[in-house]
Write a protein that holds these residues in place. Sequence first.
Motif, PDB file in Angstrom:
ATOM      1  N   UNK A   1       0.814  -1.219   0.000  1.00 41.54           N
ATOM      2  CA  UNK A   1       0.000   0.000   0.000  1.00 41.54           C
ATOM      3  C   UNK A   1       0.853   1.277   0.000  1.00 41.54           C
ATOM      4  N   UNK A   2       2.150   1.145  -0.277  1.00 40.51           N
ATOM      5  CA  UNK A   2       3.039   2.308  -0.279  1.00 40.51           C
ATOM      6  C   UNK A   2       2.492   3.416  -1.184  1.00 40.51           C
ATOM      7  N   UNK A   3       2.218   3.103  -2.446  1.00 37.78           N
ATOM      8  CA  UNK A   3       1.757   4.132  -3.394  1.00 37.78           C
ATOM      9  C   UNK A   3       0.374   4.631  -3.008  1.00 37.78           C
ATOM     10  N   UNK A   4      -0.500   3.720  -2.643  1.00 38.22           N
ATOM     11  CA  UNK A   4      -1.870   4.112  -2.285  1.00 38.22           C
ATOM     12  C   UNK A   4      -1.879   5.134  -1.152  1.00 38.22           C
ATOM     13  N   UNK A   5      -1.164   4.826  -0.077  1.00 34.45           N
ATOM     14  CA  UNK A   5      -1.216   5.690   1.106  1.00 34.45           C
ATOM     15  C   UNK A   5      -0.509   7.022   0.885  1.00 34.45           C
ATOM     16  N   UNK A   6       0.627   7.013   0.202  1.00 33.60           N
ATOM     17  CA  UNK A   6       1.336   8.277   0.001  1.00 33.60           C
ATOM     18  C   UNK A   6       0.655   9.138  -1.059  1.00 33.60           C
ATOM     19  N   UNK A   7       0.096   8.504  -2.073  1.00 38.51           N
ATOM     20  CA  UNK A   7      -0.607   9.273  -3.099  1.00 38.51           C
ATOM     21  C   UNK A   7      -1.834   9.969  -2.522  1.00 38.51           C
ATOM     22  N   UNK A   8      -2.479   9.346  -1.547  1.00 35.89           N
ATOM     23  CA  UNK A   8      -3.610   9.999  -0.868  1.00 35.89           C
ATOM     24  C   UNK A   8      -3.195  11.352  -0.300  1.00 35.89           C
ATOM     25  N   UNK A   9      -1.976  11.438   0.227  1.00 30.96           N
ATOM     26  CA  UNK A   9      -1.502  12.686   0.816  1.00 30.96           C
ATOM     27  C   UNK A   9      -1.263  13.744  -0.260  1.00 30.96           C
ATOM     28  N   UNK A  10      -0.746  13.334  -1.420  1.00 32.50           N
ATOM     29  CA  UNK A  10      -0.541  14.295  -2.496  1.00 32.50           C
ATOM     30  C   UNK A  10      -1.864  14.762  -3.074  1.00 32.50           C
ATOM     31  N   UNK A  11      -2.827  13.851  -3.192  1.00 34.41           N
ATOM     32  CA  UNK A  11      -4.148  14.259  -3.669  1.00 34.41           C
ATOM     33  C   UNK A  11      -4.844  15.181  -2.676  1.00 34.41           C
ATOM     34  N   UNK A  12      -4.409  15.128  -1.404  1.00 37.73           N
ATOM     35  CA  UNK A  12      -4.968  16.008  -0.382  1.00 37.73           C
ATOM     36  C   UNK A  12      -4.252  17.351  -0.317  1.00 37.73           C
ATOM     37  N   UNK A  13      -3.192  17.532  -1.114  1.00 39.80           N
ATOM     38  CA  UNK A  13      -2.545  18.841  -1.170  1.00 39.80           C
ATOM     39  C   UNK A  13      -1.064  18.872  -0.887  1.00 39.80           C
ATOM     40  N   UNK A  14      -0.487  17.766  -0.423  1.00 40.03           N
ATOM     41  CA  UNK A  14       0.954  17.753  -0.156  1.00 40.03           C
ATOM     42  C   UNK A  14       1.725  17.749  -1.471  1.00 40.03           C
ATOM     43  N   UNK A  15       2.922  18.299  -1.444  1.00 41.98           N
ATOM     44  CA  UNK A  15       3.810  18.249  -2.601  1.00 41.98           C
ATOM     45  C   UNK A  15       4.770  17.071  -2.526  1.00 41.98           C
ATOM     46  N   UNK A  16       5.085  16.659  -1.294  1.00 44.17           N
ATOM     47  CA  UNK A  16       5.901  15.460  -1.051  1.00 44.17           C
ATOM     48  C   UNK A  16       5.224  14.667   0.061  1.00 44.17           C
ATOM     49  N   UNK A  17       5.109  13.367  -0.125  1.00 40.39           N
ATOM     50  CA  UNK A  17       4.624  12.489   0.939  1.00 40.39           C
ATOM     51  C   UNK A  17       5.738  11.496   1.244  1.00 40.39           C
ATOM     52  N   UNK A  18       6.027  11.310   2.518  1.00 44.51           N
ATOM     53  CA  UNK A  18       7.129  10.440   2.932  1.00 44.51           C
ATOM     54  C   UNK A  18       6.630   9.459   3.989  1.00 44.51           C
ATOM     55  N   UNK A  19       7.356   8.357   4.128  1.00 52.22           N
ATOM     56  CA  UNK A  19       6.991   7.348   5.117  1.00 52.22           C
ATOM     57  C   UNK A  19       8.218   6.915   5.893  1.00 52.22           C
ATOM     58  N   UNK A  20       7.987   6.141   6.928  1.00 55.65           N
ATOM     59  CA  UNK A  20       9.081   5.540   7.679  1.00 55.65           C
ATOM     60  C   UNK A  20       9.590   4.322   6.909  1.00 55.65           C
ATOM     61  N   UNK A  21      10.737   3.810   7.322  1.00 58.73           N
ATOM     62  CA  UNK A  21      11.316   2.650   6.654  1.00 58.73           C
ATOM     63  C   UNK A  21      11.797   1.653   7.687  1.00 58.73           C
ATOM     64  N   UNK A  22      12.132   0.471   7.222  1.00 58.09           N
ATOM     65  CA  UNK A  22      12.654  -0.556   8.102  1.00 58.09           C
ATOM     66  C   UNK A  22      13.789  -1.288   7.409  1.00 58.09           C
ATOM     67  N   UNK A  23      14.684  -1.853   8.198  1.00 57.26           N
ATOM     68  CA  UNK A  23      15.754  -2.695   7.668  1.00 57.26           C
ATOM     69  C   UNK A  23      15.432  -4.175   7.837  1.00 57.26           C
ATOM     70  N   UNK A  24      14.204  -4.475   8.273  1.00 52.77           N
ATOM     71  CA  UNK A  24      13.742  -5.859   8.409  1.00 52.77           C
ATOM     72  C   UNK A  24      12.476  -6.019   7.577  1.00 52.77           C
ATOM     73  N   UNK A  25      12.508  -6.887   6.593  1.00 57.37           N
ATOM     74  CA  UNK A  25      11.363  -7.048   5.708  1.00 57.37           C
ATOM     75  C   UNK A  25      10.116  -7.448   6.473  1.00 57.37           C
ATOM     76  N   UNK A  26      10.274  -8.216   7.530  1.00 58.24           N
ATOM     77  CA  UNK A  26       9.122  -8.663   8.313  1.00 58.24           C
ATOM     78  C   UNK A  26       8.435  -7.522   9.051  1.00 58.24           C
ATOM     79  N   UNK A  27       9.096  -6.372   9.144  1.00 54.84           N
ATOM     80  CA  UNK A  27       8.508  -5.230   9.847  1.00 54.84           C
ATOM     81  C   UNK A  27       7.729  -4.298   8.925  1.00 54.84           C
TER      82      UNK A  27
END
Length: 321
Positions: free
Chosen positions: A101-127
């Motif tokens: 859901x990376x694209x879905x969730x961040x694109x929602x923020x741009x459609x709401x008016x943001x110019x950049x949407x960012x998320x947290x990251x992990x170094x463990x795939x299971x997380x």
Amino acid sequence: MNSPQTTVSIIVPVYNPGPYLHACIDSALGQTYRNIELILVDDGSTDGSSAVIDHYAASDSRVTTLRQSNRGLSAARNAGLDIAQGDFITFLDADDILYPRFIELLTEQLNAGADIAACDFTRRETELTDAVSNQEQISMSGHDALESMLYQTSRLRHSAWGKIYRRALWNGLRYPECWFEDLHISADLFPKASILTFIPAKLYFYRDNPDGFMARKDGSRFDAVKAAINVWAVTSSISGALQRAATDRILSAALNFLAMAVRHRIPVSAKNMELCISLIKLHRKNTLTSPLCRRKNRLGALASYLGVLPVLKLACRRSGK
């Protein structure tokens, strides 16, 4: 709901990612948000990756491929930017993975008016998860986002990946062909954003690839110091607050480079060593006296007053033998 007309371009530089490439591409094509174009830029791979990306291009019309001689990460990203047709742009490293859901969730923020949407990251795939942490979602100006990244006091990173950008932000901007290119360009890119929204969910898996650049321990890591100097030069014409943050980042980069050189016995030229030491001396008062600087940097600034610099200098010289 996301507009079906909004296309997201996913740019993936590909250079010998080995066995990780399949999972990377699958994570992009498996997004819940389907209206994407996946641009795979083969940067002169020699490990069979060319055949892999040809296979995906033949089986999914959303995949576009480019080929070029090996010119590096920046050139590959720039080549992708030059042909991207999406309304929004995101970057994915060829050994990393996106949460579905990376694209879905961040694109929602741009459609709401943001110019950049960012998320947290992990170094463990299971997380990987779309569950948010106890940190609240925040929206800020591009100036404030840049300041936070330079002070390194939040989960927001200057990395190209883990974000979706409005395509217009890249008008007239391309990555410099050097290492730490994402830090280098940050002072030009982020102030162009009126709003950056950060979602504290781990939607991006960053793989600690032992063959990747960040695992390298050699003189090329000095580019982090040069990138920080560039940011300082750009921010000097924007605001005093940003310039002070960039000043702290210079000190951090210089200390980190010298410490890494000693730890891994990396030869350091006398010119680079003297530049790092002079930068630390020049900027340590700013870091030591600013409550905005992180504790690690303030301790480094204090240690520089207490005699650590001659020790580092001598150790660097011995490492170069």
